[in-house]
Design a protein around this motif. Structure first.
Motif, PDB file in Angstrom:
ATOM      1  N   ALA A  80      56.329  71.668  74.455  1.00 18.72           N
ATOM      2  CA  ALA A  80      57.427  72.000  75.379  1.00 18.72           C
ATOM      3  C   ALA A  80      58.756  71.994  74.233  1.00 18.72           C
ATOM      4  N   ASP A  81      58.307  71.481  72.918  1.00 14.66           N
ATOM      5  CA  ASP A  81      59.120  71.473  71.985  1.00 14.66           C
ATOM      6  C   ASP A  81      59.088  72.659  71.136  1.00 14.66           C
ATOM      7  N   LEU A  82      58.155  73.594  71.291  1.00 16.11           N
ATOM      8  CA  LEU A  82      57.741  74.510  70.494  1.00 16.11           C
ATOM      9  C   LEU A  82      58.495  75.817  71.041  1.00 16.11           C
ATOM     10  N   PRO A  83      59.307  76.697  70.232  1.00 11.38           N
ATOM     11  CA  PRO A  83      59.689  77.839  70.516  1.00 11.38           C
ATOM     12  C   PRO A  83      58.501  78.847  70.287  1.00 11.38           C
ATOM     13  N   THR A  84      58.039  79.527  71.127  1.00 15.68           N
ATOM     14  CA  THR A  84      57.005  80.452  70.998  1.00 15.68           C
ATOM     15  C   THR A  84      57.329  81.535  69.894  1.00 15.68           C
ATOM     16  N   THR A  85      56.471  81.573  69.053  1.00 15.19           N
ATOM     17  CA  THR A  85      56.752  82.729  67.844  1.00 15.19           C
ATOM     18  C   THR A  85      56.845  84.024  68.327  1.00 15.19           C
ATOM     19  N   ILE A  86      57.964  84.583  67.786  1.00  8.63           N
ATOM     20  CA  ILE A  86      58.288  86.087  68.088  1.00  8.63           C
ATOM     21  C   ILE A  86      58.552  86.810  66.681  1.00  8.63           C
ATOM     22  N   LYS A  87      58.099  87.795  66.651  1.00 10.09           N
ATOM     23  CA  LYS A  87      58.376  88.794  65.646  1.00 10.09           C
ATOM     24  C   LYS A  87      59.261  89.998  66.333  1.00 10.09           C
ATOM     25  N   LEU A  88      60.432  90.364  66.117  1.00 11.64           N
ATOM     26  CA  LEU A  88      61.209  91.073  66.757  1.00 11.64           C
ATOM     27  C   LEU A  88      61.398  92.600  65.766  1.00 11.64           C
ATOM     28  N   ARG A  89      60.944  93.315  65.969  1.00 11.17           N
ATOM     29  CA  ARG A  89      61.073  94.750  65.170  1.00 11.17           C
ATOM     30  C   ARG A  89      62.021  95.636  65.904  1.00 11.17           C
ATOM     31  N   VAL A  90      62.965  96.302  65.105  1.00 12.49           N
ATOM     32  CA  VAL A  90      64.069  97.421  65.372  1.00 12.49           C
ATOM     33  C   VAL A  90      63.425  98.715  64.870  1.00 12.49           C
ATOM     34  N   LEU A  91      63.178  99.578  65.616  1.00 11.82           N
ATOM     35  CA  LEU A  91      62.600 100.887  64.838  1.00 11.82           C
ATOM     36  C   LEU A  91      63.483 101.748  65.322  1.00 11.82           C
ATOM     37  N   SER A  92      63.681 102.931  64.424  1.00 14.08           N
ATOM     38  CA  SER A  92      64.188 104.270  64.753  1.00 14.08           C
ATOM     39  C   SER A  92      63.580 105.458  64.272  1.00 14.08           C
ATOM     40  N   ARG A  93      63.118 106.247  65.117  1.00 18.12           N
ATOM     41  CA  ARG A  93      62.249 107.455  64.556  1.00 18.12           C
ATOM     42  C   ARG A  93      60.974 107.193  63.739  1.00 18.12           C
ATOM     43  N   GLN A  94      60.368 106.207  64.251  1.00 17.35           N
ATOM     44  CA  GLN A  94      59.046 105.432  63.807  1.00 17.35           C
ATOM     45  C   GLN A  94      59.237 104.944  62.300  1.00 17.35           C
ATOM     46  N   GLN A  95      60.485 104.612  62.087  1.00 15.10           N
ATOM     47  CA  GLN A  95      60.722 103.586  60.867  1.00 15.10           C
ATOM     48  C   GLN A  95      61.411 102.327  61.320  1.00 15.10           C
ATOM     49  N   GLN A  96      60.795 101.382  60.717  1.00 16.61           N
ATOM     50  CA  GLN A  96      61.170  99.973  61.038  1.00 16.61           C
ATOM     51  C   GLN A  96      62.171  99.827  59.898  1.00 16.61           C
ATOM     52  N   LEU A  97      63.517  99.319  60.861  1.00 17.85           N
ATOM     53  CA  LEU A  97      64.690  99.068  60.117  1.00 17.85           C
ATOM     54  C   LEU A  97      64.932  97.408  59.900  1.00 17.85           C
ATOM     55  N   LEU A  98      64.476  96.730  60.910  1.00 16.40           N
ATOM     56  CA  LEU A  98      64.612  95.256  60.393  1.00 16.40           C
ATOM     57  C   LEU A  98      63.651  94.600  61.364  1.00 16.40           C
ATOM     58  N   ARG A  99      63.106  93.305  60.724  1.00 19.66           N
ATOM     59  CA  ARG A  99      62.339  92.401  61.387  1.00 19.66           C
ATOM     60  C   ARG A  99      63.071  91.071  61.607  1.00 19.66           C
ATOM     61  N   VAL A 100      63.199  90.436  62.641  1.00 15.61           N
ATOM     62  CA  VAL A 100      63.642  89.124  62.823  1.00 15.61           C
ATOM     63  C   VAL A 100      62.517  88.288  63.367  1.00 15.61           C
ATOM     64  N   ASP A 101      62.441  87.174  62.678  1.00 14.83           N
ATOM     65  CA  ASP A 101      61.232  86.252  63.046  1.00 14.83           C
ATOM     66  C   ASP A 101      61.838  84.881  63.759  1.00 14.83           C
ATOM     67  N   PHE A 102      61.147  84.438  64.881  1.00 19.26           N
ATOM     68  CA  PHE A 102      61.727  83.192  65.617  1.00 19.26           C
ATOM     69  C   PHE A 102      60.214  82.310  65.567  1.00 19.26           C
ATOM     70  N   GLU A 103      60.444  81.398  64.690  1.00 20.75           N
ATOM     71  CA  GLU A 103      59.150  80.412  64.860  1.00 20.75           C
ATOM     72  C   GLU A 103      59.312  78.884  64.186  1.00 20.75           C
ATOM     73  N   LYS A 104      58.182  78.111  64.652  1.00 15.82           N
ATOM     74  CA  LYS A 104      58.508  76.617  64.178  1.00 15.82           C
ATOM     75  C   LYS A 104      56.915  76.195  64.634  1.00 15.82           C
ATOM     76  N   TRP A 105      56.615  75.290  63.684  1.00 13.44           N
ATOM     77  CA  TRP A 105      55.433  74.710  63.908  1.00 13.44           C
ATOM     78  C   TRP A 105      55.014  73.721  64.827  1.00 13.44           C
TER      79      TRP A 105
END
Length: 296
Positions: A80-105
């Protein structure tokens, strides 16, 4: 882990900072990390089960939903204290512009509960695949390997970091070039590489090591020597998740009774297929074996 994708168009630069403004047109969620490995194994017709720790949030529910859609048996520990790990990728025209990670052990209690569940699940599976993403889920990996080998189950490891002592006794370990170099150092020739790998295998009691070499294919090292599989020529769009496909294919093939050498050939072909797809993707049984129907 949840891989989340935002797809959009870029038509201007932000007036606030010199960065592109992405107008999001479409979003997509996919299973990531070990969940993507299990998804890849299931896509090949294997009965795959995933043991993992997730939180109690929207991303966790999405992972459970996607596991069900992928025909993966979920064996979930909640923290319950763990935010589920997420890798958020932003893409345009099949090119990755940015990745944002949300994670905790995860917490110590959740990991111990996971180890207990692992021991209970072990008798019902033919192959154990431990996919290490250095997110804390494999804190007890040494004990897991010991238990699996005592039960005479082959253990496949996708490693992370430079401490491989914790993988001692594994049946097969599948590093890429950068991961292996962290452990054995930089090699000067193929002979030097083979010597370093053999010393490593002997020191850690590893039955086999499969080095994935990107555009150079992959090389299997066993007591019988080194066998190289050249890369299958394909147009490469995205290499993310290719290692997941390789080890999942190996596990599925070994679980089906295929020899290790043949399993490596199939995994090499699967890697050549999956790098032609965008994002964390799978290879279907029909793509890998177009002339052989899948038997139930």
């Amino acid at each position: 882990m949840l891989d989340r994708y935002w797809f959009g168009d870029v038509n201007r630069i932000s007036p606030e900072a010199p960065v592109p403004v992405v107008l999001v047109q479409r979003t997509e969620d996919r299973l990531g990390a070990a969940a993507n490995v299990a998804r890849n194994a299931a896509a090949l017709g294997a009965r795959a089960g995933l043991l993992c720790v997730i939180g109690d949030d929207e991303a966790a529910e999405r992972i459970i939903e996607l596991l069900e859609q992928s025909a993966v048996e979920s064996h979930i520990e909640r923290d319950a204290d763990l935010p589920t790990t997420i890798k958020l990728r932003v893409l345009s025209r099949q090119q990755q512009l940015l990745r944002v990670d949300f994670e905790k052990w995860p917490t110590h209690e959740a990991l111990l509960a996971g180890l207990t569940k692992f021991e209970a699940l072990l008798p019902g599976h033919n192959v154990v695949l431990l996919s290490d993403y250095a997110k804390g889920g494999l804190t007890h990996v040494t004990k897991m390997i010991e238990s699996a080998r005592a039960a005479k189950k082959p253990v496949l490891i996708d490693p992370k970091g430079d401490d491989w002592e914790r993988y001692r006794g594994a049946s097969l370990i599948t590093p890429n070039r950068a991961e292996l170099m962290q452990v054995v150092g930089r090699w000067s020739s193929e002979d030097d590489l083979r010597d370093r790998v053999e010393r490593l295998r002997a020191a850690l009691d590893l039955e086999a090591l499969l080095l994935t070499r990107s555009e150079e294919g992959m090389t299997l090292y066993t007591d019988a020597g080194a066998v190289h599989e050249p890369a299958v020529a394909r147009e490469v769009y995205d290499v993310s998740g290719a290692g997941d496909t390789v080890i999942a294919t190996l596990a599925a093939m070994i679980g089906a009774g295929v020899s290790l050498a043949s399993a490596v050939r199939h995994a090499n072909r699967a890697a050549g297929i999956v790098v032609g797809k965008i994002g964390t993707a799978t290879v279907e049984y029909s793509e890998l074996f177009p002339d052989t129907p899948l038997r139930a």
